[in-house]
Design a protein around this motif. Structure first.
Motif, PDB file in Angstrom:
ATOM      1  N   MET A  62       0.819  -1.198   0.000  1.00 26.93           N
ATOM      2  CA  MET A  62       0.000   0.000   0.000  1.00 26.93           C
ATOM      3  C   MET A  62       0.862   1.260   0.000  1.00 26.93           C
ATOM      4  O   MET A  62       0.527   2.227  -0.644  1.00 26.93           O
ATOM      5  N   LEU A  63       1.978   1.218   0.715  1.00 24.65           N
ATOM      6  CA  LEU A  63       2.847   2.388   0.789  1.00 24.65           C
ATOM      7  C   LEU A  63       3.433   2.780  -0.566  1.00 24.65           C
ATOM      8  O   LEU A  63       3.442   3.967  -0.894  1.00 24.65           O
ATOM      9  N   PRO A  64       3.897   1.830  -1.396  1.00 22.66           N
ATOM     10  CA  PRO A  64       4.416   2.248  -2.707  1.00 22.66           C
ATOM     11  C   PRO A  64       3.371   2.952  -3.571  1.00 22.66           C
ATOM     12  O   PRO A  64       3.698   3.897  -4.283  1.00 22.66           O
ATOM     13  N   ILE A  65       2.133   2.520  -3.495  1.00 25.77           N
ATOM     14  CA  ILE A  65       1.078   3.168  -4.274  1.00 25.77           C
ATOM     15  C   ILE A  65       0.897   4.606  -3.816  1.00 25.77           C
ATOM     16  O   ILE A  65       0.777   5.523  -4.628  1.00 25.77           O
ATOM     17  N   LEU A  66       0.912   4.827  -2.508  1.00 23.65           N
ATOM     18  CA  LEU A  66       0.785   6.182  -1.981  1.00 23.65           C
ATOM     19  C   LEU A  66       1.978   7.046  -2.384  1.00 23.65           C
ATOM     20  O   LEU A  66       1.817   8.234  -2.699  1.00 23.65           O
ATOM     21  N   LEU A  67       3.154   6.463  -2.399  1.00 22.79           N
ATOM     22  CA  LEU A  67       4.340   7.214  -2.824  1.00 22.79           C
ATOM     23  C   LEU A  67       4.243   7.613  -4.292  1.00 22.79           C
ATOM     24  O   LEU A  67       4.608   8.733  -4.666  1.00 22.79           O
ATOM     25  N   TYR A  68       3.761   6.714  -5.130  1.00 22.65           N
ATOM     26  CA  TYR A  68       3.613   7.026  -6.550  1.00 22.65           C
ATOM     27  C   TYR A  68       2.548   8.099  -6.770  1.00 22.65           C
ATOM     28  O   TYR A  68       2.697   8.972  -7.628  1.00 22.65           O
ATOM     29  N   ILE A  69       1.480   8.037  -6.009  1.00 24.11           N
ATOM     30  CA  ILE A  69       0.445   9.067  -6.113  1.00 24.11           C
ATOM     31  C   ILE A  69       1.002  10.417  -5.669  1.00 24.11           C
ATOM     32  O   ILE A  69       0.754  11.446  -6.305  1.00 24.11           O
ATOM     33  N   LEU A  70       1.790  10.416  -4.600  1.00 22.24           N
ATOM     34  CA  LEU A  70       2.422  11.651  -4.135  1.00 22.24           C
ATOM     35  C   LEU A  70       3.388  12.190  -5.185  1.00 22.24           C
ATOM     36  O   LEU A  70       3.419  13.399  -5.452  1.00 22.24           O
ATOM     37  N   LEU A  71       4.156  11.310  -5.803  1.00 21.95           N
ATOM     38  CA  LEU A  71       5.068  11.732  -6.876  1.00 21.95           C
ATOM     39  C   LEU A  71       4.291  12.322  -8.041  1.00 21.95           C
ATOM     40  O   LEU A  71       4.701  13.339  -8.621  1.00 21.95           O
ATOM     41  N   LEU A  72       3.173  11.730  -8.384  1.00 19.06           N
ATOM     42  CA  LEU A  72       2.341  12.250  -9.466  1.00 19.06           C
ATOM     43  C   LEU A  72       1.818  13.644  -9.133  1.00 19.06           C
ATOM     44  O   LEU A  72       1.865  14.552  -9.973  1.00 19.06           O
ATOM     45  N   LEU A  73       1.347  13.844  -7.907  1.00 17.69           N
ATOM     46  CA  LEU A  73       0.837  15.151  -7.512  1.00 17.69           C
ATOM     47  C   LEU A  73       1.940  16.206  -7.509  1.00 17.69           C
ATOM     48  O   LEU A  73       1.738  17.346  -7.951  1.00 17.69           O
ATOM     49  N   ILE A  74       3.117  15.840  -7.022  1.00 14.04           N
ATOM     50  CA  ILE A  74       4.242  16.775  -7.039  1.00 14.04           C
ATOM     51  C   ILE A  74       4.630  17.107  -8.468  1.00 14.04           C
ATOM     52  O   ILE A  74       4.921  18.264  -8.802  1.00 14.04           O
ATOM     53  N   SER A  75       4.625  16.108  -9.339  1.00 11.92           N
ATOM     54  CA  SER A  75       4.973  16.344 -10.742  1.00 11.92           C
ATOM     55  C   SER A  75       3.958  17.251 -11.425  1.00 11.92           C
ATOM     56  O   SER A  75       4.332  18.134 -12.209  1.00 11.92           O
ATOM     57  N   LEU A  76       2.686  17.071 -11.133  1.00  9.05           N
ATOM     58  CA  LEU A  76       1.664  17.947 -11.718  1.00  9.05           C
ATOM     59  C   LEU A  76       1.830  19.385 -11.230  1.00  9.05           C
ATOM     60  O   LEU A  76       1.690  20.336 -12.006  1.00  9.05           O
ATOM     61  N   ALA A  77       2.150  19.542  -9.948  1.00  8.90           N
ATOM     62  CA  ALA A  77       2.401  20.883  -9.421  1.00  8.90           C
ATOM     63  C   ALA A  77       3.642  21.497 -10.070  1.00  8.90           C
ATOM     64  O   ALA A  77       3.666  22.690 -10.387  1.00  8.90           O
ATOM     65  N   ALA A  78       4.661  20.677 -10.289  1.00  8.32           N
ATOM     66  CA  ALA A  78       5.888  21.177 -10.914  1.00  8.32           C
ATOM     67  C   ALA A  78       5.648  21.569 -12.365  1.00  8.32           C
ATOM     68  O   ALA A  78       6.234  22.543 -12.852  1.00  8.32           O
ATOM     69  N   ILE A  79       4.794  20.845 -13.069  1.00  8.44           N
ATOM     70  CA  ILE A  79       4.455  21.216 -14.445  1.00  8.44           C
ATOM     71  C   ILE A  79       3.768  22.577 -14.456  1.00  8.44           C
ATOM     72  O   ILE A  79       4.049  23.419 -15.315  1.00  8.44           O
ATOM     73  N   SER A  80       2.902  22.819 -13.487  1.00  9.11           N
ATOM     74  CA  SER A  80       2.255  24.130 -13.424  1.00  9.11           C
ATOM     75  C   SER A  80       3.270  25.224 -13.107  1.00  9.11           C
ATOM     76  O   SER A  80       3.115  26.367 -13.531  1.00  9.11           O
ATOM     77  N   LEU A  81       4.327  24.895 -12.367  1.00  9.89           N
ATOM     78  CA  LEU A  81       5.383  25.875 -12.128  1.00  9.89           C
ATOM     79  C   LEU A  81       6.144  26.182 -13.412  1.00  9.89           C
ATOM     80  O   LEU A  81       6.578  27.319 -13.625  1.00  9.89           O
ATOM     81  N   ASN A  82       6.321  25.188 -14.273  1.00  8.23           N
ATOM     82  CA  ASN A  82       6.983  25.423 -15.562  1.00  8.23           C
ATOM     83  C   ASN A  82       6.202  26.416 -16.412  1.00  8.23           C
ATOM     84  O   ASN A  82       6.795  27.192 -17.163  1.00  8.23           O
ATOM     85  N   ILE A  83       4.900  26.397 -16.304  1.00 11.45           N
ATOM     86  CA  ILE A  83       4.068  27.302 -17.095  1.00 11.45           C
ATOM     87  C   ILE A  83       4.347  28.751 -16.726  1.00 11.45           C
ATOM     88  O   ILE A  83       4.332  29.625 -17.591  1.00 11.45           O
ATOM     89  N   ILE A  84       4.653  29.010 -15.457  1.00  9.70           N
ATOM     90  CA  ILE A  84       4.943  30.385 -15.035  1.00  9.70           C
ATOM     91  C   ILE A  84       6.449  30.621 -14.889  1.00  9.70           C
ATOM     92  O   ILE A  84       6.890  31.493 -14.153  1.00  9.70           O
ATOM     93  N   SER A  85       7.238  29.833 -15.592  1.00 13.95           N
ATOM     94  CA  SER A  85       8.703  29.987 -15.707  1.00 13.95           C
ATOM     95  C   SER A  85       9.449  29.831 -14.390  1.00 13.95           C
ATOM     96  O   SER A  85      10.424  30.534 -14.129  1.00 13.95           O
ATOM     97  N   LEU A  86       9.020  28.928 -13.566  1.00 14.06           N
ATOM     98  CA  LEU A  86       9.751  28.576 -12.351  1.00 14.06           C
ATOM     99  C   LEU A  86      10.362  27.189 -12.541  1.00 14.06           C
ATOM    100  O   LEU A  86       9.941  26.425 -13.403  1.00 14.06           O
ATOM    101  N   PRO A  87      11.348  26.806 -11.735  1.00  7.04           N
ATOM    102  CA  PRO A  87      12.099  25.555 -11.975  1.00  7.04           C
ATOM    103  C   PRO A  87      11.354  24.281 -11.573  1.00  7.04           C
ATOM    104  O   PRO A  87      11.747  23.563 -10.657  1.00  7.04           O
ATOM    105  N   GLY A  88      10.295  23.973 -12.283  1.00  8.18           N
ATOM    106  CA  GLY A  88       9.518  22.777 -11.975  1.00  8.18           C
ATOM    107  C   GLY A  88      10.227  21.484 -12.318  1.00  8.18           C
ATOM    108  O   GLY A  88      10.034  20.462 -11.657  1.00  8.18           O
ATOM    109  N   ASN A  89      11.074  21.505 -13.350  1.00 10.20           N
ATOM    110  CA  ASN A  89      11.791  20.288 -13.745  1.00 10.20           C
ATOM    111  C   ASN A  89      12.689  19.792 -12.619  1.00 10.20           C
ATOM    112  O   ASN A  89      12.793  18.591 -12.378  1.00 10.20           O
ATOM    113  N   TRP A  90      13.362  20.705 -11.957  1.00 15.11           N
ATOM    114  CA  TRP A  90      14.266  20.316 -10.877  1.00 15.11           C
ATOM    115  C   TRP A  90      13.486  19.795  -9.675  1.00 15.11           C
ATOM    116  O   TRP A  90      13.961  18.908  -8.958  1.00 15.11           O
TER     117      TRP A  90
END
Length: 83
Positions: A1-29
């Protein structure tokens, strides 16, 4: 169960980082840092995946820098302003 939660958390962080890329902040890093944290938590790490991600990230940053330099030169900026 824990790995699934970690992957979901990674997905949410990645989606937030993509939105940071839209406003020219370092989302890739931020995405790469989240992947490194996930790699450190997992019991079966795949270091080659992180190496490929880092290579892709560095190539993308290089292309972005080159595009900025070419664009600055095209519109008449000085070398100092381009850097």
């Amino acid at each position: 169960m824990l790995p699934i939660l970690l992957y979901i958390l990674l997905l949410l962080i990645s989606l937030a980082a993509i939105s940071l890329n839209i406003i020219s902040l370092p989302g890739n890093w931020i995405m790469f840092a989240a992947a490194v944290v996930l790699w450190a938590v997992q019991s079966n790490p795949a270091l080659w995946v992180l190496a490929i991600l880092l290579l892709i990230l560095l190539v993308g940053e290089s292309v972005e820098l080159l595009g900025r330099l070419v664009g600055a030169r095209k519109f008449g900026a000085s070398k100092t302003a381009a850097w």
